[in-house]
Enzyme design. Structure first.
Site, PDB file in Angstrom:
ATOM      1  N   ARG A  95       6.488  10.354   3.054  1.00 22.29           N
ATOM      2  CA  ARG A  95       6.251   8.953   4.080  1.00 22.29           C
ATOM      3  C   ARG A  95       7.790   8.981   4.495  1.00 22.29           C
ATOM      4  NH1 ARG A  95       4.545   6.036  -0.080  1.00 22.29           N
ATOM      5  NH2 ARG A  95       6.927   5.423  -0.468  1.00 22.29           N
ATOM      6  N   SER A 139       0.970  -1.072  -0.111  1.00 20.99           N
ATOM      7  CA  SER A 139      -0.162   0.149  -0.081  1.00 20.99           C
ATOM      8  C   SER A 139       0.781   1.366   0.217  1.00 20.99           C
ATOM      9  CB  SER A 139      -0.867  -0.118   1.285  1.00 20.99           C
ATOM     10  OG  SER A 139       0.112   0.355   2.364  1.00 20.99           O
ATOM     11  N   LYS A 140       0.269   2.509  -0.708  1.00 21.33           N
ATOM     12  CA  LYS A 140       1.239   3.426  -0.742  1.00 21.33           C
ATOM     13  C   LYS A 140       1.355   4.301   0.515  1.00 21.33           C
ATOM     14  CE  LYS A 140      -2.778   6.456  -1.932  1.00 21.33           C
ATOM     15  NZ  LYS A 140      -3.461   7.017  -2.987  1.00 21.33           N
ATOM     16  N   ARG A 141       0.477   3.819   1.488  1.00 22.33           N
ATOM     17  CA  ARG A 141       1.018   4.338   2.927  1.00 22.33           C
ATOM     18  C   ARG A 141       2.050   3.918   3.572  1.00 22.33           C
ATOM     19  NH1 ARG A 141      -1.572   8.165   2.195  1.00 22.33           N
ATOM     20  NH2 ARG A 141      -3.815   8.185   1.865  1.00 22.33           N
TER      21      ARG A 141
END
Ligand code: GLU
Length: 493
Positions: free
Chosen positions: A467, A252-254
């Protein structure tokens, strides 16, 4: 039989690694068997789909060399290849499905559905549609339609027994019908849902084999039912193992970059990325890890696809990419590096920002390092600030991720306006608000103009930097993420 496969991305965001992974298997299998590989855009979600995303997916797949034999741009014998251009096909078929008793009109309001679901949850049941509208007479239906009552059309599910279907990798799978919801097939905006569009399109496009992510396994009973109501034959299903983050959660991009554009921006070679994606689900008979697409296509066989979740490990990909780079001749290396730096106008954009700030040419590289290179090392100390705590910094960075994802235009003026509004909402002086962003993006508190830098770097790289900055600050626990998500919702609603 002609082998026909497809990849059917939803154009709702940046081109996802998962799309390339699935496309790779579908394309290789079709071409190995002299078949056709189709690209279909599943733009069934009007709110979230965009032509920009549609185009970006096409560019990214082509960059990887995963081009198609039929698709929205080149057409083909089974078009059109965008769901939004096939509405009349769905409308005709849904009418037929209602007529043969496989689907029914539902006029339930959102409030009613919410109440039903809440009470099911309270009783410890999995929320599902309760069948309220299933018995409406044709007279009642007619009256509601004439009154303009908003409605959907749902799939009729057998009341007993199980759905039995076959997956090439997993064998026979049985799911009791009691666990399957009466899925909406046509929404109130007259667009089909994914389930209806995919079944209809796969049939009409004569798709013979479907390689797709295993997250779709639980949808198979719905599709199988649609196929059987119409008397169609179901394609062969091969559900590939999901790509995973290093902590084994679904990619997931998180947690890490998932956009193909990010890997392109960082200077991975398409051949290396494809090679790595192929090793995610497949192993060569001689277990070697480096192989070309052509070798993969020749050696591929579904029986060598594993079902355990492969970890997409960027460090491993970097190692593999390094092997590919070492194997290039010196002139290929120069050419590819030049394409990477100058190809999409990036170097030119950087130099434009630089010119007014250059006294000597050797200033250029020192100032622009973070615009060309990716790996900046940050620690929590990088974010020491006299007014902002590390929680404040995390908040700014966390919300900035959402903000940038939602921008309608990727331009420095638009970015700057949006940040100003966000700073006001967060009750922070703009200067203070910008501090964690400068550090996250450039690795220092003073750099070239921030908004120009963000524009040049692009969403994928900026997202990755925000991030890793949040990570350097200790990360965000599930509890805090929940609180921040709710706060963001408040700011935007
Ligand atoms: N549109 C779906 C997706 O984005 C396609 C799923 C399928 O291949 O059936 O993954």
């Amino acid at each position: 039989m002609t082998i026909r496969t497809r990849v059917a991305p939803s154009p709702t965001g940046l081109p996802h690694l998962g799309t390339a992974y699935v496309a790779l298997f579908n394309r290789a299998f079709a071409h190995q068997n002299s078949g056709k590989f189709v690209l279909r855009m599943e733009d069934t979600d009007v709110e979230r789909s965009s032509l920009e995303s549609d185009q970006a997916i096409q560019v990214a797949l082509r960059w990887l060399g995963l081009d198609w034999d039929e698709g929205p741009d080149i057409g083909g014998t089974h078009g059109p290849y965008r769901c939004s251009e096939r509405l009349s096909i769905y409308h005709d078929l849904i009418a037929e499905l209602v007529a043969i008793g496989g689907a029914f009109y539902c006029f339930c309001t959102k409030d009613r559905l919410d109440t039903v679901r809440a009470s099911q949850r309270q009783q410890g049941l999995v929320p599902k549609y309760d069948g309220h509208c299933i018995g409406l007479s044709s007279q009642e239906i007619q009256t509601e339609i004439e009154n303009g009552t908003p409605h959907v059309i749902r799939l009729k599910i057998p009341t007993e027994g199980s759905c039995v279907f076959h997956d090439t990798l997993r064998g026979t799978i049985e799911i009791p019908w009691g666990q399957v919801d009466m899925q909406v097939l046509l929404k109130s905006d007259r667009f089909p849902t994914y389930h209806f569009a995919a079944s209809v399109d796969d049939h009409l496009m004569e798709i013979s084999h479907i390689f797709r992510g295993e997250e779709w396994l639980s949808s198979c009973p719905k599709h199988q039912l649609i196929y059987s109501y119409f008397g169609w034959e179901q394609p062969e299903l091969i559900h590939l193992p999901l790509l995973r983050n290093p902590d084994h959660s679904k990619i997931s991009k998180r947690k890490q970059s998932t956009s193909i554009n990010y890997f392109r921006r960082c200077g991975y070679l398409p051949d290396a990325l494809l090679n790595y994606l192929a090793t995610m689900g497949f192993s060569m008979p001689d277990e070697r890890e480096m192989f070309s697409y052509q070798e993969f296509q020749e050696a591929f066989t579904p029986s060598r696809v594993s079902t355990s979740g492969p970890v997409f490990d960027i460090a491993k990909l970097s190692w593999l990419n390094g092997q590919y780079i070492r194997n290039l001749s010196h002139s290929e290396f120069k050419e590819k590096l030049g394409d990477w730096a100058f190809g999409d106008g990036r170097a030119d954009a950087i130099l434009r920002v630089m010119q007014d700030r250059t006294e000597r040419f050797d200033d250029v590289f020192a100032q622009a390092d973070y615009l060309l290179g990716e790996r900046i090392t940050l620690t929590a100390d990088s974010f020491n600030h006299k007014k902002l705590s590390s929680e404040d910094c995390v908040r700014v960075l966390y919300f900035s991720q959402f903000l940038l994802e939602q921008l309608h235009e990727w331009k420095s003026e638009v970015i700057s306006e949006a940040f100003k509004k966000l700073a006001t909402k967060l009750d922070l002086k703009f200067r203070d608000f910008l501090f964690p962003l400068f550090v996250a993006i450039s690795g220092r508190s003073v750099s070239l103009p921030l908004f120009d830098s963000i524009q040049i770097l692009g969403l994928d790289v900026v997202h990755a930097r925000l991030r890793s900055a949040i990570h350097a600050l200790g990360g965000v626990s599930k509890k805090i993420a929940k609180r921040l998500d709710a706060e963001w919702h408040q700011h935007t609603s």
